[in-house]
Design a protein around this motif. Structure first.
Motif, PDB file in Angstrom:
ATOM      1  N   GLY A 127      41.991-107.348  -1.799  1.00  0.00           N
ATOM      2  CA  GLY A 127      42.413-108.683  -1.605  1.00  0.00           C
ATOM      3  C   GLY A 127      43.179-109.071   0.045  1.00  0.00           C
ATOM      4  N   GLN A 133      43.138-112.598   0.994  1.00  0.00           N
ATOM      5  CA  GLN A 133      44.273-113.226   0.504  1.00  0.00           C
ATOM      6  C   GLN A 133      45.448-112.718   1.419  1.00  0.00           C
ATOM      7  OE1 GLN A 133      45.144-112.615  -3.718  1.00  0.00           O
ATOM      8  NE2 GLN A 133      47.424-113.341  -3.504  1.00  0.00           N
ATOM      9  N   GLU A 178      47.780-115.226   3.529  1.00  0.00           N
ATOM     10  CA  GLU A 178      49.177-115.445   3.323  1.00  0.00           C
ATOM     11  C   GLU A 178      49.929-115.388   4.862  1.00  0.00           C
ATOM     12  OE1 GLU A 178      50.172-112.547   0.626  1.00  0.00           O
ATOM     13  OE2 GLU A 178      49.378-113.549  -1.036  1.00  0.00           O
TER      14      GLU A 178
END
Length: 787
Positions: A458, A461, A465
């Motif tokens: 990930g 992601q 973030e």
């Protein structure tokens, strides 16, 4: 003053004047001799006969008690007329005791500080012992061992200048006798010693300590070879390999002081603008400062006269007194620069190599008139040595730079370098003999591929973030600054920006969509930043400073959480790369193979092995198996290492490991345009297609990715190698690297790819990876598998 003595010696030393006395007696008994000289010697002999201790001198006290008589006897060999010129004394070869110095020797001793032991330069106890043995063999066994090794000692004068002296021994008045411990050597023994100079124990065996008597006295003479020796030492330092020597700048001053006979000289170097980068690096390598470069402006300060002589005429330029030259307007700036650096007199010489003038050599003194046009003539002997050295250092530097580029920035792996070298040589030879020449494709056929990757789970992601955190904090800081602003005249503009910032924050909190990041950053860079810098007086100084401290000046973005993410990924990738590269060095010794790795949000690697890569060795399929087992073990080690290190990191990161096993061999070819190897031929493109799509693949008829954190996934193009890897995984479980969890599954069909199978197994994250011995793993596996 004494020469340094040595603990081990084959000699018993007996000082004696018997041979000189014998020569005097022969003169007196010669009937052809008459006159005052004969009468003088008769009287001398009578007085000597009254001192029987001069036969064999037991200790230094005998010499002190009879100093006047000994001096009178030795006057035969030490004429008064040469006392001020010759540097002589009485001493046994290589022994510590010296006496009966000439006047010049006495003066040298006094100036050097007097009472201390002096060492013969580069003359070890080993060399001393064998030199003594050779004296015995030449004198007693009538051999012809050449022991005329040049010996030097270094002594300071009253000014601290080091003088170099060559040591000469006269052993005409020495005799050698065996003791009971002495061994009589045969021709075979002598030849054995002749072939074993480095075996000191052997020499001591044939020449036990104190097994021979050396009787008589020798004459030690020193010859001042300061200039010749200093030049020789200069050459010696310059000829050493550039990366193996101490920076030459540290020793040049002392050597130049000896050559010019001027204390405390300093040596500098000023690179010229031509190829200045290389010149500055050359100066740094040789640890040479510049006295002509102004430290504030970083510019060379050179007068017109100096420029004409040094740069245009390629001649030396001297200033004997800086203070006097300050009055000359054309030289004032240069002299002020030099005076500020403590220079009182100086010599400048161009350093010219085959490509032209490289720079200016600077010889500096802190004393007035220490350097001048007369002693500048010594540069004629020095500059050719220095110029040759600068040329060699420059070539070495360029070669090392090329080697670093080859090692760090290209894909020519050592295992395939021979092929590039072979082609380059062929190409060069054909170009020289004026043939039509071209570069043949560099390719290797019938090689077996191995592919593996360790990747952040990930990562996209996590990066998003970090981006959202940066944008949210940046917008909040900006909003705070605008809400606390002091503006009145610009209140409308301040309110506009405040409202716009509020809207962007709301969008971030509700829905982060593609393109929002770009819109926000464009707005901040093009509208807000220019306004903040122009109207800084409107905002709180501390808030403004805090804000801009987090702005990366190179990319002009708020770079706080992204910086943490990027640095963490960078450290992780470096750790993976270091481990993988180190393990590669070990496994390359089993059978040479091509290896390359790439950094993404993790590390990917390609390996190709086959006989075409190393045609000098016979390839066996066992080497491929060994490499497959190695790959499996090292990927497990990378995962263990990551989870041990990740505990200390700010952002928790999971990693996945994927290994792709291809069922057939293929060909690879070096792509000249991309400067890297790639799959050769359209029939092998299936391998590349699978590699690109595999990490996003799912288990068939599920929504679960084949790669999972804390597990190693192995994907097979067919079932051909499935059993082989089952055995590897079972072996890894016995070692403790893998857990008992074991999965086999079908992989979903991808475009143009179907029928793939996967294995997945958990990694024991507490496993001690230091216990893995990759060299012996295959041997251990074979014993476990077949026995």
């Amino acid at each position: 003053m004494k020469l340094t003595s040595y603990d081990k010696t084959p000699f018993q030393i007996q000082f004696s004047f018997h041979r000189l006395i014998h020569e005097v007696k022969a003169f007196v008994s010669d009937e052809l001799q008459s006159g005052l000289k004969k009468g003088y010697y008769q009287d001398l002999l009578q007085r000597i006969d009254q001192v029987p201790t001069l036969g064999i001198i037991a200790n230094e006290q005998v010499i002190k008690d009879n100093q006047e008589l000994i001096n009178e006897l030795l006057e035969i060999l030490f004429p008064r007329g040469l006392q001020d010129n010759e540097i002589k004394a009485v001493s046994m070869p290589f022994q510590s005791l010296m006496f009966n110095y000439t006047k010049r020797f006495h003066k040298i001793i006094e100036e050097s500080g007097g009472n201390y032991d002096i060492e013969i330069r580069n003359f070890s106890p080993h060399q001393y012992y064998i030199a003594c043995c050779c004296i015995v063999m030449n004198y007693y066994f009538k051999c012809d061992f050449d022991i005329s090794y040049p010996l030097f000692i270094d002594l300071p004068d009253s000014k601290g200048i080091i003088h170099h002296y060559r040591v000469l021994y006269n052993a005409d008045f020495v005799e050698v006798f065996p003791t009971e411990k002495a061994l009589m050597l045969s021709k075979v023994d002598i030849e054995l010693l002749q072939d074993n100079y480095d075996d000191l124990d052997l020499w001591i065996k044939y020449f036990p300590q104190e097994s021979w008597i050396i009787r008589g006295f020798g004459i030690i003479s020193l010859v001042d070879v300061t200039i010749e020796s200093a030049i020789s030492l200069l050459k010696e330092n310059f000829l050493k390999a550039e990366l193996q020597r101490e920076p030459i700048g540290n020793t040049l001053g002392q050597l130049f002081s000896s050559i010019f006979k001027v204390p405390n000289l300093k040596v500098g170097y000023t690179p010229l603008e031509f190829d200045k980068l290389i010149q500055v690096e050359t100066r740094d390598i040789m640890a040479l400062n510049s006295y002509l470069i102004n430290e504030q402006t970083n510019e060379i300060v050179l007068s017109k006269n100096a420029y004409t002589k040094i740069i245009e005429k390629l001649e030396y330029f001297s200033i004997s007194d800086i203070d006097e030259h300050l009055a000359n307007e054309s030289e004032r700036l240069m002299c002020e620069q030099l005076k500020a650096r403590g220079v009182k007199s100086c010599l400048f010489s161009p350093v010219v190599i085959s490509t032209g003038i490289e720079g200016i050599l600077e010889i500096i003194s802190e004393d007035q008139r220490a350097l001048h046009s007369v002693n500048a003539q010594k540069l004629n002997a020095l500059i050719p040595i220095i110029a040759e050295t600068f040329e060699r250092v420059k070539i070495d530097l360029l070669n090392h730079v090329e080697a670093i580029i080859q090692r760090e920035f290209t894909t020519i792996h050592p295992s395939v370098y021979w092929k590039f070298l072979e082609e380059a040589r062929r190409n060069y030879v054909e170009s020289v003999i004026e043939k039509d020449y071209y570069i043949n494709p560099i390719s290797f056929s019938d090689v077996y591929p191995l592919y593996g990757e360790i990747d952040i789970k990930g990562s996209s992601q996590l990066r998003n973030e970090a981006i959202v955190k940066d944008l949210r904090e940046q917008l909040s800081l900006l909003k705070k600054m605008f809400s606390n602003s002091k503006g009145e005249v610009s209140s409308l503009i301040l309110e506009k920006h405040f409202l716009k910032l509020t809207a962007f924050i709301r969008q971030l909190e509700t829905h982060f969509f593609s393109g929002l990041e770009q819109r926000i950053e464009t707005y901040i860079k093009e509208e807000l930043h220019p306004f903040l810098k122009k109207e800084a007086h409107l905002f709180d100084e501390d808030l403004l400073k805090t804000y801009f401290n987090h702005i990366d000046l190179q990319i002009n973005i708020y770079y706080k959480y992204r910086k943490i993410f990027d640095h963490q990924v960078g450290r992780m990738n470096k750790c993976f790369s270091d481990i993988l590269d180190a393990r590669q060095k070990v496994v390359q010794n089993v059978f040479p193979h091509y290896y390359e790795r790439f950094k993404t949000d993790g590390i990917e690697h390609n390996i190709y092995i086959g006989e075409s890569i190393c045609p000098t060795l016979s390839f066996d399929f066992t080497y491929l198996q060994n490499l497959r087992l190695w790959q499996l073990q090292v990927m497990g080690e990378l995962m263990c290492t990551h989870y041990r290190n990740n505990i200390q990191e700010v952002i928790p990161m999971d990693v996945t490991v994927l290994i792709f096993v291809y069922d057939t061999s293929l060909g690879i070819q070096f792509r000249m345009d991309e400067k890297r190897f790639d799959i050769d031929g359209s029939y092998n493109t299936r391998y590349e297609i699978i590699k690109k799509r595999l990490d996003k693949a799912y288990i068939k008829e599920t929504t679960e990715r084949i790669v999972q954190p804390k597990k190693v996934t192995i994907a097979f193009a067919s079932s051909k190698d499935l059993e082989e890897y089952r055995n590897y995984l079972s072996f890894g479980q016995k070692l403790g690297l893998f857990t008992s969890e074991f999965e086999q599954f079908e992989i979903e069909d991808m475009q143009g790819v179907s029928g793939m199978i996967g294995l997945r197994i958990g990694v024991n994250l507490d496993f001690d990876t230091e216990s893995l011995d990759y060299v012996n793993l295959m041997h251990l596996f074979l014993r476990n598998h077949y026995l």
